[in-house]
Design an enzyme around this catalytic site. Structure first.
Site, PDB file in Angstrom:
ATOM      1  N   THR A  14     -62.510   2.299  16.072  1.00 24.09           N
ATOM      2  CA  THR A  14     -62.331   3.614  16.698  1.00 24.09           C
ATOM      3  C   THR A  14     -62.053   4.704  15.664  1.00 24.09           C
ATOM      4  O   THR A  14     -61.333   4.483  14.700  1.00 24.09           O
ATOM      5  CB  THR A  14     -61.224   3.602  17.773  1.00 24.09           C
ATOM      6  N   ARG A  30     -66.694  -2.572  30.615  1.00 24.10           N
ATOM      7  CA  ARG A  30     -65.314  -2.243  30.228  1.00 24.10           C
ATOM      8  C   ARG A  30     -65.251  -0.905  29.467  1.00 24.10           C
ATOM      9  O   ARG A  30     -66.025  -0.649  28.563  1.00 24.10           O
ATOM     10  CB  ARG A  30     -64.767  -3.371  29.352  1.00 24.10           C
ATOM     11  N   GLY A  85     -62.357   1.693  27.548  1.00 23.69           N
ATOM     12  CA  GLY A  85     -60.976   1.770  27.064  1.00 23.69           C
ATOM     13  C   GLY A  85     -60.385   3.159  27.245  1.00 23.69           C
ATOM     14  O   GLY A  85     -60.825   3.936  28.105  1.00 23.69           O
ATOM     15  N   ASP A  86     -59.415   3.470  26.425  1.00 21.63           N
ATOM     16  CA  ASP A  86     -58.711   4.753  26.540  1.00 21.63           C
ATOM     17  C   ASP A  86     -59.449   5.925  25.879  1.00 21.63           C
ATOM     18  O   ASP A  86     -59.272   7.082  26.271  1.00 21.63           O
ATOM     19  CB  ASP A  86     -57.320   4.643  25.881  1.00 21.63           C
ATOM     20  N   THR A  94     -55.859   5.398  18.784  1.00 22.05           N
ATOM     21  CA  THR A  94     -56.579   4.158  18.510  1.00 22.05           C
ATOM     22  C   THR A  94     -55.643   2.995  18.750  1.00 22.05           C
ATOM     23  O   THR A  94     -54.470   3.047  18.404  1.00 22.05           O
ATOM     24  CB  THR A  94     -57.112   4.104  17.065  1.00 22.05           C
ATOM     25  N   GLY A  95     -56.163   1.944  19.382  1.00 23.09           N
ATOM     26  CA  GLY A  95     -55.309   0.799  19.650  1.00 23.09           C
ATOM     27  C   GLY A  95     -55.803   0.036  20.858  1.00 23.09           C
ATOM     28  O   GLY A  95     -56.962   0.200  21.266  1.00 23.09           O
ATOM     29  N   GLY A 120     -56.756  -0.416  24.088  1.00 24.90           N
ATOM     30  CA  GLY A 120     -57.105   0.599  25.078  1.00 24.90           C
ATOM     31  C   GLY A 120     -56.456   0.435  26.436  1.00 24.90           C
ATOM     32  O   GLY A 120     -56.045   1.421  27.063  1.00 24.90           O
TER      33      GLY A 120
HETATM   34  N1  ASP Z   1     -58.850   2.095  21.818  1.00 25.24           N
HETATM   35  C1  ASP Z   1     -60.146   1.521  21.669  1.00 25.24           C
HETATM   36  C2  ASP Z   1     -60.546   0.861  22.955  1.00 25.24           C
HETATM   37  O1  ASP Z   1     -59.721   0.219  23.568  1.00 25.24           O
HETATM   38  C3  ASP Z   1     -60.231   0.503  20.594  1.00 25.24           C
HETATM   39  C4  ASP Z   1     -59.619   0.843  19.267  1.00 25.24           C
HETATM   40  O2  ASP Z   1     -58.956   1.847  19.123  1.00 25.24           O
HETATM   41  O3  ASP Z   1     -59.839   0.075  18.323  1.00 25.24           O
HETATM   42  O4  ASP Z   1     -61.704   0.911  23.315  1.00 25.24           O
END
Ligand code: ASP
Length: 310
Positions: free
Chosen positions: A177, A205, A207-208, A228-229, A231
């Site tokens: 991300t 799917r 994510g955030d 980032t993280g 999600g």
């Molecule tokens: N936040 C992102 C997601 O869940 C993934 C990431 O930040 O690595 O899609």
């Protein structure tokens, strides 16, 4: 010259010095520096924060090492479904695309949705049709092929596993991300985030990252945030908007709000990751509760800082 500032990230996760070769570390730092330069050049030339975050994110999307655009991870059927969002703090306008294949720079699609449609979010085939109508560059599958991503997918494609780009598997660490926040000469804030999501993801799917208020948010009255993280946990915590609300309703500083969300609230529910945030005074925060986060900033005094580890 009025005050300008920018901060970017290239993903958070289990990132430790012994896991990156010197060559790889150099490549990541170069990628971050180039993206920072691309965004900062816009701000210096009296461009808007919106343009600056889009340029910085595009630069990271074009880089094969980051999980967005060219370097996006493979989904369960060996394709790419990318998510991106952009928001500007001056008028709370926002655009987001989710689950889109084939788009060279998903952040440009998000920006076109913000600027040329009455909608905020478009998904999959419909978003692709809109992209074609607005001259957004499309690439074939070969463009998105990188050996590293292919091998990551091959390793788990026959399992029920889906994998965040920054989780550890077999001692290997993976990260993903990208995002940016900026303050321009007019005092306007903007935030942008782009991702390939999780390796081997199914069921469409999301994510955030493309969800306004969760992974991306900007409001001139408070701050701009790109996350980032993990999600799912960031979605449930409505992270970016929570930081803005803590500033607006509880009068917390940017640092206090970021610390509370990243080191307390997220940790309590097991939400690993981090974010970059910038307030309307130009203060920058880049907190993360994981081992590392690819991150870089140029502050109000023009001082540059590019880091990977804690
Ligand atoms: N936040 C992102 C997601 O869940 C993934 C990431 O930040 O690595 O899609």
């Amino acid at each position: 010259m009025k005050k300008i500032a920018i901060a970017i990230h290239g993903g958070a996760g289990t990132i430790a010095p012994h896991l990156l070769t010197p060559a790889l570390e150099k490549a990541y730092l170069e990628g971050l520096n180039n993206a920072l330069d691309a965004g900062y050049a816009v701000l210096k030339n009296i461009g808007s924060a919106t343009e600056a975050v889009a340029k910085a994110v595009m630069s990271l999307e074009d880089h094969p090492l980051f999980n967005a655009g060219k370097g996006a991870v493979f989904n369960h059927i060996g394709g790419h479904e990318m998510d991106a969002a952009i928001m500007q703090g001056v008028d709370l306008k926002a655009g987001a695309a989710c689950g889109v294949p084939s788009i060279k720079n998903p952040i440009l699609l998000a920006k076109a949705i913000m600027e040329h449609s009455e909608h905020v979010m478009m998904a999959s085939d419909g978003a692709l049709t809109f992209a074609k109508q607005h001259g957004i560059a499309i690439e074939d599958d070969a463009y998105f092929y990188t050996e590293q991503r292919y091998n990551q997918w091959q390793a788990i494609k026959d399992s029920e596993k889906f994998q965040l780009d920054h989780t550890e598997t077999n001692g290997e660490k993976k990260f993903g991300t990208v995002g940016a926040v900026a303050l321009d000469q007019f005092g306007n804030l903007a935030a942008a985030t782009s991702t390939g999501g999780m390796t081997n993801k199914k069921y469409g799917r999301i994510g955030d990252s493309p969800v306004i208020g969760a992974g991306t948010y900007a409001n001139n009255a408070t701050c701009a945030v790109s996350c980032t993280g993990h999600g799912e946990l960031f979605l449930r915590s409505v992270v970016a908007y929570d930081i803005s609300c803590l500033m607006a309703y509880k009068n917390l500083t940017l640092k206090e709000a970021c610390d509370l969300v990243v080191y307390d609230k997220l940790v309590k529910i097991g939400g690993e990751g981090g974010l970059v945030a910038l307030d309307h005074f130009g203060n920058i925060e880049m907190p993360f509760n994981s081992e590392g986060m690819y991150r870089a900033k140029i502050n109000l005094n023009g001082e540059r800082d590019v880091k990977i580890y804690k």
